[in-house]
Design a protein around this motif. Structure first.
Motif, short mmCIF file in Angstrom:
data_model
loop_
_atom_site.label_atom_id
_atom_site.label_comp_id
_atom_site.label_asym_id
_atom_site.label_seq_id
_atom_site.Cartn_x
_atom_site.Cartn_y
_atom_site.Cartn_z
N TYR A 1 0.91 -0.79 0.00
CA TYR A 1 -0.22 -0.28 -0.28
C TYR A 1 1.09 1.19 0.01
N VAL A 2 0.49 1.75 -1.07
CA VAL A 2 1.79 3.14 -1.28
C VAL A 2 0.53 4.75 -0.72
N LEU B 1 10.07 2.52 -5.38
CA LEU B 1 8.79 3.77 -5.21
C LEU B 1 8.78 4.67 -4.69
N LYS B 2 9.63 4.79 -3.17
CA LYS B 2 9.92 6.16 -2.79
C LYS B 2 11.08 6.68 -2.73
N GLU C 1 5.60 3.37 0.79
CA GLU C 1 4.75 2.68 1.31
C GLU C 1 3.97 3.19 2.30
N ASP C 2 2.60 3.22 2.64
CA ASP C 2 2.17 3.50 3.33
C ASP C 2 2.75 3.44 5.17
N GLY C 3 2.44 3.98 5.75
CA GLY C 3 3.38 4.24 7.16
C GLY C 3 4.69 5.14 6.89
N GLU C 4 5.15 4.71 5.62
CA GLU C 4 6.46 5.84 5.93
C GLU C 4 6.13 7.14 6.33
N GLN C 5 7.33 7.78 5.67
CA GLN C 5 7.24 9.01 5.81
C GLN C 5 6.74 9.67 4.78
N ASN C 6 5.92 10.58 4.53
CA ASN C 6 5.40 11.32 3.26
C ASN C 6 6.45 12.76 3.22
#
Length: 87
Positions: A6-7, A57-58, A64-69
């Protein structure tokens, strides 16, 4: 093995096209499917390649969901969205 990622920042078909182009360039990735409405990337690969996929992706602006956006990630995704819609 099949993985579901999930991104963040996945908004449209242009984003999906950009992600497809980036991930298809990684040897060992197969059965790639992207579901914009769910912000979901499903693919087959090894666990070692999965880390490269997540990093790709990053770097493209889709962490990814949960990563810093970060603001940088959001900006990259908007640019790749526009490019994906043009190409």
């Amino acid at each position: 093995m099949e993985y579901k990622i999930y991104v963040q920042n996945l908004k449209c078909g242009g984003c999906a096209k950009t992600i497809t182009n980036k991930l298809n360039g990684i040897k060992g990735v197969s059965n790639l499917n992207i579901y914009v409405e769910d912000s979901l990337v499903i693919l087959n690969c090894t666990e070692i390649i999965l880390e490269k996929v997540k990093e790709t992706l990053k770097k493209a602006g889709y962490p990814e969901d949960g990563e810093q956006n970060s603001l940088s990630s959001k900006a990259k995704s908007y640019v790749s969205c526009a490019i994906g819609n043009i190409g």
